[in-house]
Design an enzyme around this catalytic site. Structure first.
Site, PDB file in Angstrom:
ATOM      1  N   CYS A  28      22.530  11.267  44.645  1.00 17.70           N
ATOM      2  CA  CYS A  28      23.031  10.268  45.745  1.00 17.70           C
ATOM      3  C   CYS A  28      21.990   9.111  45.571  1.00 17.70           C
ATOM      4  O   CYS A  28      20.805   8.984  46.030  1.00 17.70           O
ATOM      5  CB  CYS A  28      22.951  10.777  47.194  1.00 17.70           C
ATOM      6  SG  CYS A  28      23.101   9.473  48.451  1.00 17.70           S
ATOM      7  N   CYS A  52      20.596   7.802  48.652  1.00 14.80           N
ATOM      8  CA  CYS A  52      19.479   8.563  49.005  1.00 14.80           C
ATOM      9  C   CYS A  52      18.161   8.233  48.508  1.00 14.80           C
ATOM     10  O   CYS A  52      17.102   8.166  49.347  1.00 14.80           O
ATOM     11  CB  CYS A  52      19.869  10.063  48.655  1.00 14.80           C
ATOM     12  SG  CYS A  52      21.245  10.429  49.710  1.00 14.80           S
TER      13      CYS A  52
END
Length: 129
Positions: free
Chosen positions: A30, A33
């Site tokens: 991600c 993230c």
């Protein structure tokens, strides 16, 4: 306090045994993230009184499902074992600082009273026909 990795076996204990816990649900693949990671780590250094924990949603799929994570990153904040904040999306440092400040400033007696009122309303029998 450095950021800790949180697993399903330690989750409940960590939430209940610490005053304030921030949990970052993330995954290696991600992009947002990865950008949020250093911001979260910096917050853990600035707030040693707050537990900063990360949950790898790939490794802890059961925990992610139990927490109803549908988008990552998702940040959850717990105060005295009560979920008081949950939001998907990577926060910039100033916004994360606002969350930490707000959670620290909560009147938990008031929060518990509101929760009790909500539960009472939800459990109250509705009008009958």
């Amino acid at each position: 306090m450095p950021t800790i990795e949180l697993t399903e076996t330690e989750f409940e204990k960590t939430i209940t045994e610490n005053d304030i816990v921030l949990v970052d649900f993330w995954a290696e693949w991600c992009g947002p993230c990865k950008r949020f990671g250093p911001v979260f780590e910096e917050s853990s250094q600035s707030h040693p009184d707050v537990v900063h924990a990360k949950v790898d949603t790939e490794a802890e799929q059961g925990l992610a499902a139990a927490a109803q994570i549908t988008s990552i990153p998702t940040l959850m904040a717990f105060r005295e074992g009560v979920l008081v904040f949950s939001q998907a999306g990577a926060l910039p440092a100033p916004a994360l600082e606002q969350v930490v400040t707000a959670v620290k400033g909560l009147d938990m007696e008031d929060v518990r009273a509101q929760l009790a009122a909500q539960q009472a309303t939800a459990e109250a029998p509705g009008p009958t026909a």
